[in-house]
Motif scaffolding. Structure first.
Motif, short mmCIF file in Angstrom:
data_model
loop_
_atom_site.label_atom_id
_atom_site.label_comp_id
_atom_site.label_asym_id
_atom_site.label_seq_id
_atom_site.Cartn_x
_atom_site.Cartn_y
_atom_site.Cartn_z
N ASP A 1 31.83 -27.30 4.12
CA ASP A 1 31.12 -26.87 5.34
C ASP A 1 32.00 -27.05 6.58
OD1 ASP A 1 28.77 -26.10 4.06
OD2 ASP A 1 27.89 -28.11 4.19
N ASP A 2 32.72 -28.17 6.63
CA ASP A 2 33.61 -28.43 7.77
C ASP A 2 34.71 -27.37 7.85
OD1 ASP A 2 32.14 -30.66 8.41
OD2 ASP A 2 33.54 -32.08 7.48
N ALA A 3 35.21 -26.93 6.69
CA ALA A 3 36.27 -25.92 6.68
C ALA A 3 35.76 -24.60 7.25
CB ALA A 3 36.79 -25.72 5.26
N VAL A 4 34.50 -24.29 6.98
CA VAL A 4 33.90 -23.08 7.56
C VAL A 4 33.73 -23.25 9.06
CG1 VAL A 4 31.85 -21.62 7.61
CG2 VAL A 4 32.72 -22.45 5.42
N SER A 5 33.22 -24.42 9.47
CA SER A 5 32.98 -24.66 10.90
C SER A 5 34.27 -24.60 11.72
CB SER A 5 32.31 -26.03 11.09
OG SER A 5 31.06 -26.07 10.46
N SER A 6 35.36 -25.04 11.12
CA SER A 6 36.64 -25.06 11.83
C SER A 6 37.37 -23.73 11.75
CB SER A 6 37.53 -26.17 11.27
OG SER A 6 37.86 -25.92 9.91
N GLY A 7 36.83 -22.79 10.97
CA GLY A 7 37.46 -21.48 10.86
C GLY A 7 38.59 -21.40 9.86
N ARG A 8 38.74 -22.44 9.02
CA ARG A 8 39.83 -22.43 8.04
C ARG A 8 39.52 -21.53 6.86
NH1 ARG A 8 40.79 -28.96 8.43
NH2 ARG A 8 42.16 -28.93 10.26
N ILE A 9 38.24 -21.35 6.55
CA ILE A 9 37.83 -20.38 5.55
C ILE A 9 36.59 -19.67 6.07
CG2 ILE A 9 38.76 -21.72 3.62
CD1 ILE A 9 35.92 -22.47 2.87
#
Length: 207
Positions: free
Chosen positions: A145-153
């Motif tokens: 979820d954090d990766a989505v929030s940060s725009g990494r995926i």
């Protein structure tokens, strides 16, 4: 002597780690790799710093690990006996194979399976799936979820990763290839060959 390939695991934050493994061979589903204890692992931070230790566990002499990388699909599985007998699975983008350098991008979400797991109910907060007397645990869903929030995926890649995790968990729960007893036997046979470590640590750097 089996062919040696370099495995590179890349993180979404720009860090990566690499180690050498023996390519034991392929079957219809994917490739089997193995490294014995004493194998070197090199971690690299996105800012260029490096640190070298032993692979499997950082402390000498490390530990042996059997790997399976599917020909198709976004995951890499690892069988181990240290620090406990377990199968750990990294959900990832599909493994790339370029000569003797193979790599994958870790997408944070992990699965784990402990044979004969006797963890008392309610003592491990991580979600679990159970079937046929087997259990698969799910770890680091919040990091996805954090990766989505940060725009990494993208949200779409996160959804695909969760779908893949459910699919692979089903293979483990059903003891389907590659998660059969034969894999543990292959692991034992690889250890018994007493192959030398592909690489020994030279220098240890503090992060």
């Amino acid at each position: 002597m089996p062919r040696v390939v370099k495995l590179v695991k890349r993180k979404l934050n720009g860090n990566d780690g690499s180690w050498l493994t023996y390519h034991l061979g392929d079957d219809g589903g994917g490739s089997w790799l193995f490294h014995p204890e004493g194998t070197s692992y090199t971690g690299r931070w996105a800012d260029g710093r490096e640190a070298t230790c032993f692979s499997g566990i950082p402390e000498e002499p490390g530990c042996p690990i059997l790997y399976f990388a599917p020909h198709q699909g976004g995951w890499v599985a690892a069988w181990r006996h240290t620090p406990q007998t377990a199968i750990n699975i990294d959900l990832s983008r599909p493994v790339t194979r370029s000569g003797d350098v193979w790599g994958f991008v870790d997408l944070e979400l992990d699965l784990w399976h402990v044979p004969d797991d006797d963890t008392p109910p309610g003592t491990d907060p991580r979600p679990r799936l159970s079937r046929h007397g087997r259990t698969v645990g799910i770890a680091d869903d919040d990091e996805l979820d954090d990766a989505v929030s940060s725009g990494r995926i993208t949200p779409a890649e996160a959804d695909r990763t969760r779908d893949e995790a459910r699919y692979v968990a089903g293979l483990v729960l059903d003891a389907a290839h590659p998660f059969t007893q034969a894999a543990w036997e292959r692991f034992g046979e690889a250890i018994a060959r007493r192959l030398p470590a592909p690489q020994q640590p030279q220098v240890t750097l503090q992060p």
